[in-house]
Design a protein around this motif. Structure first.
Motif, PDB file in Angstrom:
ATOM      1  N   ILE A   9      20.111  12.920  51.771  1.00 49.40           N
ATOM      2  CA  ILE A   9      19.036  13.416  52.315  1.00 49.40           C
ATOM      3  C   ILE A   9      18.920  14.661  52.999  1.00 49.40           C
ATOM      4  CG2 ILE A   9      19.599  12.413  54.633  1.00 49.40           C
ATOM      5  CD1 ILE A   9      16.109  12.488  52.939  1.00 49.40           C
ATOM      6  N   THR A  10      20.163  15.082  53.435  1.00 51.40           N
ATOM      7  CA  THR A  10      20.284  16.600  54.038  1.00 51.40           C
ATOM      8  C   THR A  10      20.016  17.625  52.996  1.00 51.40           C
ATOM      9  OG1 THR A  10      22.764  16.671  53.788  1.00 51.40           O
ATOM     10  CG2 THR A  10      21.720  15.748  55.784  1.00 51.40           C
ATOM     11  N   ILE A  11      20.359  17.256  51.532  1.00 48.57           N
ATOM     12  CA  ILE A  11      20.020  18.060  50.728  1.00 48.57           C
ATOM     13  C   ILE A  11      18.589  18.139  50.444  1.00 48.57           C
ATOM     14  CG2 ILE A  11      20.329  18.538  48.317  1.00 48.57           C
ATOM     15  CD1 ILE A  11      23.145  17.280  48.453  1.00 48.57           C
ATOM     16  N   TRP A  12      17.916  16.957  50.333  1.00 52.79           N
ATOM     17  CA  TRP A  12      16.414  17.211  50.174  1.00 52.79           C
ATOM     18  C   TRP A  12      15.575  17.770  51.370  1.00 52.79           C
ATOM     19  CZ3 TRP A  12      14.381  16.223  45.725  1.00 52.79           C
ATOM     20  CH2 TRP A  12      14.744  15.527  44.759  1.00 52.79           C
ATOM     21  N   MET A  13      16.133  17.677  52.476  1.00 54.07           N
ATOM     22  CA  MET A  13      15.769  18.495  53.629  1.00 54.07           C
ATOM     23  C   MET A  13      15.760  20.042  53.154  1.00 54.07           C
ATOM     24  SD  MET A  13      17.194  16.271  56.721  1.00 54.07           S
ATOM     25  CE  MET A  13      16.799  17.193  58.045  1.00 54.07           C
ATOM     26  N   GLY A  14      17.016  20.309  52.779  1.00 53.94           N
ATOM     27  CA  GLY A  14      17.307  21.822  52.441  1.00 53.94           C
ATOM     28  C   GLY A  14      16.397  22.187  51.216  1.00 53.94           C
ATOM     29  N   ILE A  15      16.094  21.326  50.270  1.00 51.72           N
ATOM     30  CA  ILE A  15      15.211  21.685  49.168  1.00 51.72           C
ATOM     31  C   ILE A  15      13.652  21.849  49.789  1.00 51.72           C
ATOM     32  CG2 ILE A  15      14.150  20.412  47.053  1.00 51.72           C
ATOM     33  CD1 ILE A  15      16.920  19.376  46.466  1.00 51.72           C
ATOM     34  N   SER A  16      13.218  20.833  50.579  1.00 48.87           N
ATOM     35  CA  SER A  16      12.119  20.971  51.143  1.00 48.87           C
ATOM     36  C   SER A  16      11.809  22.401  51.647  1.00 48.87           C
ATOM     37  CB  SER A  16      11.794  19.870  51.990  1.00 48.87           C
ATOM     38  OG  SER A  16      12.460  19.990  53.327  1.00 48.87           O
ATOM     39  N   GLU A  17      12.808  22.756  52.482  1.00 48.55           N
ATOM     40  CA  GLU A  17      12.856  24.113  53.067  1.00 48.55           C
ATOM     41  C   GLU A  17      12.763  25.336  51.866  1.00 48.55           C
ATOM     42  OE1 GLU A  17      15.189  25.608  56.657  1.00 48.55           O
ATOM     43  OE2 GLU A  17      16.062  23.541  56.625  1.00 48.55           O
ATOM     44  N   VAL A  18      13.401  25.307  50.931  1.00 53.46           N
ATOM     45  CA  VAL A  18      13.393  26.145  49.842  1.00 53.46           C
ATOM     46  C   VAL A  18      11.797  26.028  49.339  1.00 53.46           C
ATOM     47  CG1 VAL A  18      13.963  26.817  47.531  1.00 53.46           C
ATOM     48  CG2 VAL A  18      15.670  26.102  49.316  1.00 53.46           C
ATOM     49  N   ILE A  19      11.252  24.901  49.160  1.00 54.64           N
ATOM     50  CA  ILE A  19       9.993  24.849  48.316  1.00 54.64           C
ATOM     51  C   ILE A  19       8.831  25.395  49.254  1.00 54.64           C
ATOM     52  CG2 ILE A  19       8.039  23.370  47.576  1.00 54.64           C
ATOM     53  CD1 ILE A  19      10.566  21.647  46.626  1.00 54.64           C
ATOM     54  N   THR A  33       7.891  26.103  58.039  1.00 54.45           N
ATOM     55  CA  THR A  33       8.992  25.488  57.039  1.00 54.45           C
ATOM     56  C   THR A  33       9.885  24.676  57.674  1.00 54.45           C
ATOM     57  OG1 THR A  33       8.881  27.370  55.468  1.00 54.45           O
ATOM     58  CG2 THR A  33      10.908  26.108  55.679  1.00 54.45           C
ATOM     59  N   TRP A  34      10.111  25.096  59.123  1.00 54.78           N
ATOM     60  CA  TRP A  34      10.921  24.192  60.071  1.00 54.78           C
ATOM     61  C   TRP A  34      10.465  22.941  60.398  1.00 54.78           C
ATOM     62  CZ3 TRP A  34      10.922  28.759  64.158  1.00 54.78           C
ATOM     63  CH2 TRP A  34      11.676  29.672  63.559  1.00 54.78           C
ATOM     64  N   TRP A  35       9.151  22.877  60.402  1.00 52.58           N
ATOM     65  CA  TRP A  35       8.338  21.729  60.921  1.00 52.58           C
ATOM     66  C   TRP A  35       8.286  20.512  59.738  1.00 52.58           C
ATOM     67  CZ3 TRP A  35       7.415  19.471  65.623  1.00 52.58           C
ATOM     68  CH2 TRP A  35       7.532  20.195  66.743  1.00 52.58           C
ATOM     69  N   CYS A  36       8.160  21.164  58.546  1.00 47.84           N
ATOM     70  CA  CYS A  36       7.964  20.236  57.366  1.00 47.84           C
ATOM     71  C   CYS A  36       9.386  19.738  57.028  1.00 47.84           C
ATOM     72  CB  CYS A  36       7.700  21.344  56.200  1.00 47.84           C
ATOM     73  SG  CYS A  36       5.935  21.891  56.274  1.00 47.84           S
ATOM     74  N   ALA A  37      10.624  20.504  57.301  1.00 46.63           N
ATOM     75  CA  ALA A  37      11.862  19.939  56.940  1.00 46.63           C
ATOM     76  C   ALA A  37      12.147  18.878  58.024  1.00 46.63           C
ATOM     77  CB  ALA A  37      12.694  21.035  56.882  1.00 46.63           C
ATOM     78  N   ALA A  38      11.974  19.262  59.147  1.00 44.16           N
ATOM     79  CA  ALA A  38      12.275  18.480  60.366  1.00 44.16           C
ATOM     80  C   ALA A  38      11.379  17.029  60.030  1.00 44.16           C
ATOM     81  CB  ALA A  38      11.773  18.972  61.613  1.00 44.16           C
ATOM     82  N   GLY A  39       9.943  16.885  59.482  1.00 44.42           N
ATOM     83  CA  GLY A  39       9.641  16.111  59.206  1.00 44.42           C
ATOM     84  C   GLY A  39      10.167  14.961  58.246  1.00 44.42           C
ATOM     85  N   VAL A  40      10.743  15.707  57.315  1.00 46.68           N
ATOM     86  CA  VAL A  40      11.578  14.861  56.084  1.00 46.68           C
ATOM     87  C   VAL A  40      12.655  14.205  56.921  1.00 46.68           C
ATOM     88  CG1 VAL A  40      12.983  15.082  54.186  1.00 46.68           C
ATOM     89  CG2 VAL A  40      11.120  16.362  54.345  1.00 46.68           C
ATOM     90  N   GLY A  41      13.558  14.730  57.849  1.00 49.07           N
ATOM     91  CA  GLY A  41      14.404  14.288  58.507  1.00 49.07           C
ATOM     92  C   GLY A  41      14.278  13.038  59.369  1.00 49.07           C
ATOM     93  N   GLY A  42      12.866  13.262  60.261  1.00 50.03           N
ATOM     94  CA  GLY A  42      12.271  12.263  61.157  1.00 50.03           C
ATOM     95  C   GLY A  42      12.171  11.004  60.377  1.00 50.03           C
ATOM     96  N   LEU A  43      11.524  11.283  59.253  1.00 45.13           N
ATOM     97  CA  LEU A  43      11.104   9.895  58.546  1.00 45.13           C
ATOM     98  C   LEU A  43      12.192   9.203  58.192  1.00 45.13           C
ATOM     99  CD1 LEU A  43       8.201  11.386  56.026  1.00 45.13           C
ATOM    100  CD2 LEU A  43       7.956   9.873  58.055  1.00 45.13           C
TER     101      LEU A  43
END
Length: 450
Positions: free
Chosen positions: A388-398, A423-433
């Motif tokens: 999931i941390t990789i997906w959080m990183g991918i969300s930051e890239v996108i 971008t920070w808030w979008c990636a944090a949202g993925v981790g929060g979910l």
């Protein structure tokens, strides 16, 4: 094993443990930023805006290199902290000696690849012609000396996994002071231009890394090199790579998105490059609260994963989350208020100052988002939920790349200032979910090395 050297975080009051661990980390990160600031100040003051822009652009490439190194040493921290929490002392020692081979291998790869790709990378970043040669020189020297970066981060990862964040602080402080002294010597006195600034950084890191390792051997005799122990345990080595490679990948793809944003900024010329370069340093300084608390939470969660104590991990996250909010209630207003002064410390260019103040006023209120993002990254990685941390990183890239091109098209360079905060808030949202889903709890049994 001396009690003051190794700290068991599987029992006791949580808030004092988190704060006691995080404060030295925070001070160390601040020291690191101070010598980054000193580097930029001395370069800008003695060599001018073109040299400052060159160092700023090269800094993005440096972040990619450091991301790979720090990401890989994260694997050392996670595995060793889990064994320590599980009270498996023999495996703690095996992890240390196995990590030597991984650290050496990564050093060789980063050095060779870094020297080869430096110029093509800076060209792809659309570095302005007037600063390209200086940026190439600076980054190549940093890559050539990355053994110092690896040495310090590796031994610091080992010590922090055992609950000790004080020793890395002491030697990072020494490195910071040495870097400032060497900067003045090699840039202002000799002078050696931007190459001197790079050499100052490399030399300070090598001295700090060697000193930290020697002191670690002194306070932890079990880590001293012995022929009968100096071998790679393939199982443990694989475990470290299972955690470290995804972390390195996650951090490196984020750095690639940062480079994309830098490339878009570079198209607006040296004035904006200078403004953005200074702001990135201030932004990085503001991130240190979340970085320090995240590092503390990662060690705390790693040890309690070894102890299979899920309720304590959840309590640790709640405590750290509250401390993060308190920290940014102080830091964000300070950056907002001091923005003009901070810009004037590095440049007299009024256009650059105006652009920089505008950006600081936008990102400062959003910093709590990047702090929260760091908490999720460290917690999920420590319990073994690495994918999931990789997906959080991918969300930051996108989001960062998409926003960079979209916002610059719609609002010019003004739109670029909103890219990183959103971008920070979008990636944090993925981790929060992911955290709220509870899936990470199922990873704990598999995460414990055995």
């Amino acid at each position: 094993m001396k009690k003051e050297v190794m700290v068991d975080m599987t029992s006791g009051r949580i808030a004092p443990q988190i704060l006691k661990f995080a404060m030295p980390v925070l001070l160390g990160l601040i020291f690191q930023r101070i010598y980054n600031f000193a580097d930029s100040y001395i370069v800008g003051h003695f060599l001018g805006d073109n040299a400052l822009a060159a160092v700023s652009v090269a800094g993005v490439g440096m972040y990619l290199m450091f991301s790979l190194i720090i990401g890989l040493t994260t694997g050392v921290t996670v595995v060793m902290s889990q064994y320590y929490g599980a009270k498996e002392a023999d495996n703690v020692v095996k992890t240390f000696f196995s990590s030597i081979y991984i650290a050496l291998g990564m050093t060789i790869i980063v050095t060779v690849v870094g020297l080869i790709v430096t110029k093509p990378l800076l060209i792809v970043l659309q570095t302005p012609d007037e600063v390209l040669d200086q940026a190439v020189l600076y980054l190549r020297l940093i890559c050539a000396g990355c053994i110092g970066t690896m040495l310090y981060n590796w031994i610091s990862a080992v010590l922090r996994s055992l609950g000790n964040s004080v020793v890395p602080l002491v030697f990072l402080g020494i490195s910071s002071l040495l870097n400032i002294v060497f900067d003045v010597l090699f840039v202002a006195v000799l002078p050696l231009g931007v190459g001197g600034a790079a050499f100052a950084t490399v030399l300070a890191q090598i001295v700090s890394g060697v000193a930290c390792l020697l002191y670690a051997w002194k306070i932890l005799p079990m880590l001293r090199i012995r022929r009968d122990k100096l071998k790679l345990d393939t199982f443990i080595g694989k475990k470290m790579l299972v955690y470290g490679l995804p972390a390195a990948l996650q951090m490196s793809i984020i750095s690639i998105s940062d480079m994309t944003l830098q490339a878009v900024v570079n198209t607006y010329g040296t004035t904006l490059v200078v403004a953005y370069g200074v702001c990135v340093k201030v932004e990085g300084l503001g991130m240190q609260v979340g970085d320090a608390l995240g590092t503390a939470l990662g060690t705390f969660a790693g040890q309690n994963t070894g102890a299979k104590n899920i309720s304590r991990i959840k309590a640790g996250f709640r405590t750290t989350f509250a401390l993060n909010a308190i920290g940014y209630a102080i830091v964000s207003p300070l950056i907002f208020i001091l923005a003009p002064l901070l810009m004037r410390l590095f440049t007299d260019n009024q256009a650059s100052i105006g652009c920089g103040v505008e950006y600081m006023h936008i990102f400062a209120p959003f910093l709590i988002g990047v702090g929260t993002l760091n908490l999720f990254h460290n917690l999920l990685r420590a319990v073994g939920d690495v994918k999931i941390t990789i997906w959080m990183g991918i969300s930051e890239v996108i989001t960062r790349i998409g926003f960079a091109f979209l916002f610059s098209y719609l609002w010019g360079y003004h739109g670029l200032w909103w890219v990183s905060p959103l971008t920070w808030w979008c990636a944090a949202g993925v981790g929060g979910l992911r955290y709220l889903s509870g899936v990470w709890k199922k990873k704990i049994e598999k995460a414990i090395p055995s």
